[in-house]
Design a protein around this motif. Structure first.
Motif, PDB file in Angstrom:
ATOM      1  N   ASN A  82      -3.385  34.980  -2.659  1.00  0.00           N
ATOM      2  CA  ASN A  82      -4.613  34.236  -2.382  1.00  0.00           C
ATOM      3  C   ASN A  82      -4.739  33.004  -3.273  1.00  0.00           C
ATOM      4  N   LEU A  83      -4.460  33.172  -4.571  1.00  0.00           N
ATOM      5  CA  LEU A  83      -4.609  32.046  -5.503  1.00  0.00           C
ATOM      6  C   LEU A  83      -3.625  30.921  -5.187  1.00  0.00           C
ATOM      7  N   PHE A  84      -2.371  31.274  -4.968  1.00  0.00           N
ATOM      8  CA  PHE A  84      -1.385  30.216  -4.705  1.00  0.00           C
ATOM      9  C   PHE A  84      -1.544  29.657  -3.294  1.00  0.00           C
ATOM     10  N   SER A  85      -2.092  30.439  -2.372  1.00  0.00           N
ATOM     11  CA  SER A  85      -2.384  29.905  -1.042  1.00  0.00           C
ATOM     12  C   SER A  85      -3.446  28.804  -1.126  1.00  0.00           C
ATOM     13  N   ASN A  86      -4.450  28.993  -2.008  1.00  0.00           N
ATOM     14  CA  ASN A  86      -5.458  27.952  -2.202  1.00  0.00           C
ATOM     15  C   ASN A  86      -4.830  26.674  -2.748  1.00  0.00           C
ATOM     16  N   ILE A  87      -3.859  26.837  -3.656  1.00  0.00           N
ATOM     17  CA  ILE A  87      -3.184  25.643  -4.190  1.00  0.00           C
ATOM     18  C   ILE A  87      -2.424  24.922  -3.092  1.00  0.00           C
ATOM     19  N   LEU A  88      -1.730  25.680  -2.213  1.00  0.00           N
ATOM     20  CA  LEU A  88      -0.988  25.060  -1.113  1.00  0.00           C
ATOM     21  C   LEU A  88      -1.921  24.292  -0.178  1.00  0.00           C
ATOM     22  N   LYS A  89      -3.155  24.825   0.059  1.00  0.00           N
ATOM     23  CA  LYS A  89      -4.056  24.182   1.005  1.00  0.00           C
ATOM     24  C   LYS A  89      -4.857  23.042   0.376  1.00  0.00           C
ATOM     25  N   TYR A  90      -5.296  23.231  -0.876  1.00  0.00           N
ATOM     26  CA  TYR A  90      -6.232  22.265  -1.447  1.00  0.00           C
ATOM     27  C   TYR A  90      -5.677  21.519  -2.656  1.00  0.00           C
ATOM     28  N   GLY A  91      -4.524  21.981  -3.209  1.00  0.00           N
ATOM     29  CA  GLY A  91      -4.007  21.347  -4.413  1.00  0.00           C
ATOM     30  C   GLY A  91      -3.346  19.994  -4.148  1.00  0.00           C
ATOM     31  N   SER A  92      -3.407  19.113  -5.163  1.00  0.00           N
ATOM     32  CA  SER A  92      -2.788  17.781  -5.086  1.00  0.00           C
ATOM     33  C   SER A  92      -1.371  17.858  -5.650  1.00  0.00           C
ATOM     34  N   LYS A  93      -0.424  17.318  -4.897  1.00  0.00           N
ATOM     35  CA  LYS A  93       0.971  17.299  -5.345  1.00  0.00           C
ATOM     36  C   LYS A  93       1.236  16.199  -6.363  1.00  0.00           C
ATOM     37  N   GLN A  94       0.248  15.359  -6.589  1.00  0.00           N
ATOM     38  CA  GLN A  94       0.427  14.265  -7.537  1.00  0.00           C
ATOM     39  C   GLN A  94       0.254  14.728  -8.975  1.00  0.00           C
ATOM     40  N   GLU A  95      -0.414  15.859  -9.155  1.00  0.00           N
ATOM     41  CA  GLU A  95      -0.653  16.376 -10.501  1.00  0.00           C
ATOM     42  C   GLU A  95       0.094  17.692 -10.682  1.00  0.00           C
ATOM     43  N   THR A  96       0.323  18.078 -11.951  1.00  0.00           N
ATOM     44  CA  THR A  96       1.101  19.276 -12.273  1.00  0.00           C
ATOM     45  C   THR A  96       0.226  20.530 -12.193  1.00  0.00           C
ATOM     46  N   VAL A  97       0.793  21.571 -11.609  1.00  0.00           N
ATOM     47  CA  VAL A  97       0.149  22.887 -11.591  1.00  0.00           C
ATOM     48  C   VAL A  97       0.634  23.640 -12.815  1.00  0.00           C
ATOM     49  N   LEU A 141       6.458  37.795 -11.022  1.00  0.00           N
ATOM     50  CA  LEU A 141       5.670  37.542  -9.796  1.00  0.00           C
ATOM     51  C   LEU A 141       5.076  36.132  -9.823  1.00  0.00           C
ATOM     52  N   PHE A 142       4.590  35.717 -10.977  1.00  0.00           N
ATOM     53  CA  PHE A 142       4.028  34.374 -11.090  1.00  0.00           C
ATOM     54  C   PHE A 142       5.127  33.322 -10.914  1.00  0.00           C
ATOM     55  N   ARG A 143       6.308  33.551 -11.513  1.00  0.00           N
ATOM     56  CA  ARG A 143       7.397  32.584 -11.393  1.00  0.00           C
ATOM     57  C   ARG A 143       7.848  32.448  -9.940  1.00  0.00           C
ATOM     58  N   GLU A 144       7.843  33.557  -9.225  1.00  0.00           N
ATOM     59  CA  GLU A 144       8.233  33.499  -7.811  1.00  0.00           C
ATOM     60  C   GLU A 144       7.282  32.587  -7.040  1.00  0.00           C
ATOM     61  N   GLN A 145       5.982  32.720  -7.324  1.00  0.00           N
ATOM     62  CA  GLN A 145       5.012  31.869  -6.646  1.00  0.00           C
ATOM     63  C   GLN A 145       5.160  30.406  -7.107  1.00  0.00           C
ATOM     64  N   MET A 146       5.438  30.209  -8.393  1.00  0.00           N
ATOM     65  CA  MET A 146       5.625  28.842  -8.904  1.00  0.00           C
ATOM     66  C   MET A 146       6.857  28.204  -8.292  1.00  0.00           C
ATOM     67  N   ASP A 147       7.933  28.995  -8.099  1.00  0.00           N
ATOM     68  CA  ASP A 147       9.134  28.470  -7.454  1.00  0.00           C
ATOM     69  C   ASP A 147       8.820  28.004  -6.030  1.00  0.00           C
ATOM     70  N   PHE A 148       8.009  28.777  -5.313  1.00  0.00           N
ATOM     71  CA  PHE A 148       7.686  28.370  -3.948  1.00  0.00           C
ATOM     72  C   PHE A 148       6.872  27.082  -3.952  1.00  0.00           C
ATOM     73  N   LEU A 149       5.985  26.933  -4.962  1.00  0.00           N
ATOM     74  CA  LEU A 149       5.248  25.669  -5.065  1.00  0.00           C
ATOM     75  C   LEU A 149       6.211  24.495  -5.290  1.00  0.00           C
ATOM     76  N   GLU A 150       7.232  24.721  -6.112  1.00  0.00           N
ATOM     77  CA  GLU A 150       8.238  23.672  -6.344  1.00  0.00           C
ATOM     78  C   GLU A 150       8.911  23.290  -5.031  1.00  0.00           C
ATOM     79  N   LEU A 151       9.279  24.297  -4.223  1.00  0.00           N
ATOM     80  CA  LEU A 151       9.916  24.013  -2.935  1.00  0.00           C
ATOM     81  C   LEU A 151       8.975  23.285  -1.992  1.00  0.00           C
ATOM     82  N   ALA A 152       7.638  23.544  -2.150  1.00  0.00           N
ATOM     83  CA  ALA A 152       6.666  22.879  -1.283  1.00  0.00           C
ATOM     84  C   ALA A 152       6.312  21.494  -1.772  1.00  0.00           C
ATOM     85  N   GLY A 153       6.908  21.027  -2.865  1.00  0.00           N
ATOM     86  CA  GLY A 153       6.692  19.659  -3.330  1.00  0.00           C
ATOM     87  C   GLY A 153       5.751  19.533  -4.492  1.00  0.00           C
ATOM     88  N   PHE A 154       5.337  20.638  -5.101  1.00  0.00           N
ATOM     89  CA  PHE A 154       4.438  20.577  -6.248  1.00  0.00           C
ATOM     90  C   PHE A 154       5.257  20.520  -7.526  1.00  0.00           C
TER      91      PHE A 154
END
Length: 467
Positions: A380-395, A332-345
């Motif tokens: 909820n947690l990964f949604s916060n990263i999408l809204k407020y997280g910086s793509k310049q740094e690693t999650v 489940l965590f990897r699935e969310q991490m994969d989506f972050l990768e697709l979103a540019g993180f």
């Protein structure tokens, strides 16, 4: 001690006791009337009352003067009666004298007190005489020697009438006044309790349900005050429960609405990727994920509508705890991490080094969670990263295994990201974090947040068991 519980009984007993007391007081005052008169007239009291007094030498004067006058042969002997007038003139205004034959007892001559000639005194005397049963009149009878023989002299003194009747009225006024005072005191006390009860009702009607109603004894008013206080407590409890239910309902709807937006965002992102045909080899996987998100959205909407219509604060949302392998949780965590990768993180996974735990493999662990709640927490947690997280740094996602399996063993997963500079000072309502914290606690776990202006880190702790 016997408590009288009825106002009517209290009033009847009070009337009887006060009447007995006041009658005793009146009897005592009236029985001591001559003593009081003596105090007023013959002692040096600092008061001055216009009470006429009998001359102390009256009987001496009468005996001496009578020797100078003849007894009339009959009442018709006007000449002889007229000669007695100087003797009568020596009497004061409150003394009356009558002469009777000593042998035949026939009236010969006499004079009424001159005070009786005054109409005002006559009316006053008549009323007082009837009320006091003639005690105002003092009559004395003596055989007195006159110039021509002995006669029976009857003397009536009315000096005390000036005092006795007012004293009778005074005693009556004091006794009746005491009776009314006791009765009015009781009525005034009960009226104060009624007024206080009215004020309590007005305060309750104004919305003050926190102030207790003062108890007013064991009678009907006391029962009413206690029942009113019970009503106050019931109303206050009902209002609080209703407010808590509404607040809980609003919080639940807000949390579910927030949870609903997160899979929509993920679904929208996968659909964008499919539309742009960026990774044809993964299209089938992305379609499966889109279908999974639609199932998540459907379940969330069903639950949201269910609790919006029939939610009861006394019946919290039911959770369905199942055994969950660590591998499935990491998926489940990897699935969310994969989506972050697709979103540019940029993402990175950190697993425990060998030798830090006695557990041979993560698959040797299981946790008990509610699948839906767990997905909502991750969304909820990964949604916060999408809204407020910086793509310049690693999650980063790191995992820490417990040293050994016991009742306190816990699996810790830490998710860390850098906050965008433009969002570092933004105040959020933190609905997603509040909902996630509450959901973790309901599953027996724990969620801890560490946040600064530039860093956001959340740690999830799940109790673990052996498979």
């Amino acid at each position: 001690m016997i408590k009288i519980r009825h106002i009517r009984t209290k009033l009847l007993l009070l009337l009887f006791a006060s009447a007995l007391l006041c009658l005793s007081l009146f009897h005592t005052l009236w029985a001591n009337k001559w003593y009081v008169l003596h105090l007023v007239t013959e002692t040096n009291l600092p008061i001055s009352l216009p009470i006429p007094q009998l001359d102390e030498n009256f009987w001496t004067m009468l005996g001496t003067e009578a020797l100078n006058y003849d007894i009339p042969a009959s009442e018709a002997d006007t000449e002889a009666v007229k000669k007695l007038q100087p003797l009568f003139d020596q009497l004061d205004d409150y003394t009356g004298l009558a002469i009777y034959g000593m042998e035949d007892g026939i009236y010969r001559a006499g004079q009424y007190p001159r005070c009786m000639d005054k109409e005002q005194f006559q009316s006053f005397f008549d009323i007082g005489y009837r009320l006091t049963d003639g005690v105002m009149e003092q009559q004395h009878e003596r055989n007195t020697k006159f110039k021509n023989g002995y006669a029976t002299v009857i003397v009536n003194f009315y000096h005390s009438s000036v005092f006795i009747f007012p004293y009778f009225l005074f005693s009556l006024f004091v006794s009746v006044g005491l009776f009314l005072l006791i009765l009015l005191f009781f009525i005034n006390r009960k009226m104060k309790q009624v007024v206080l009860l009215k004020q309590e009702i007005l305060r309750m009607s104004a919305g003050d349900l926190s102030t207790p109603v003062v108890s007013s004894g064991a009678d009907e008013i006391g029962v009413l005050s206690r029942e009113l206080d019970h009503l106050r407590l019931t109303l206050d409890q009902n209002i609080r429960q209703e407010q808590e239910a509404h607040q809980s309902n609003r919080e639940l709807i807000a949390a579910l609405s927030h949870d609903l937006r997160t899979p929509l965002t993920v679904l929208h992102g996968y659909l964008d990727i499919l539309q742009l045909n960026r990774n044809p080899a993964m299209q089938s996987t992305y379609v499966d994920r889109c279908l999974q998100k639609t199932d998540d959205i459907r379940r969330l909407t069903d639950r949201m509508f269910e609790y919006a219509l029939v939610y009861d604060a006394s019946e919290p949302e039911q959770i369905r705890m199942i055994s969950f392998s660590l591998s499935r949780l990491l998926e489940l965590f990897r699935e969310q991490m994969d989506f972050l990768e697709l979103a540019g993180f940029h993402t990175e996974l950190h697993f425990p080094d060998a030798g830090t735990s006695d557990i041979a493999s993560p698959d040797a662990l299981t946790i008990r969670v509610d699948t839906e709640l767990c997905k909502r927490i991750l969304n909820n947690l990964f949604s916060n990263i999408l809204k407020y997280g910086s793509k310049q740094e690693t999650v980063t996602l790191s995992m820490q295994l417990p040293p050994e399996i016991n009742k306190d063993a816990a699996l810790c997963l830490a998710l860390k990201n850098t906050v965008k500079p433009e969002h570092s000072a933004v105040e959020s309502n933190r609905i997603g974090l509040k909902s996630s914290t509450r959901n973790m606690e309901r599953m027996g776990g724990k969620l801890v947040v560490f946040q600064t202006d530039t860093l956001f880190e959340v740690t999830l702790s799940f109790p673990v068991t052996a498979p």
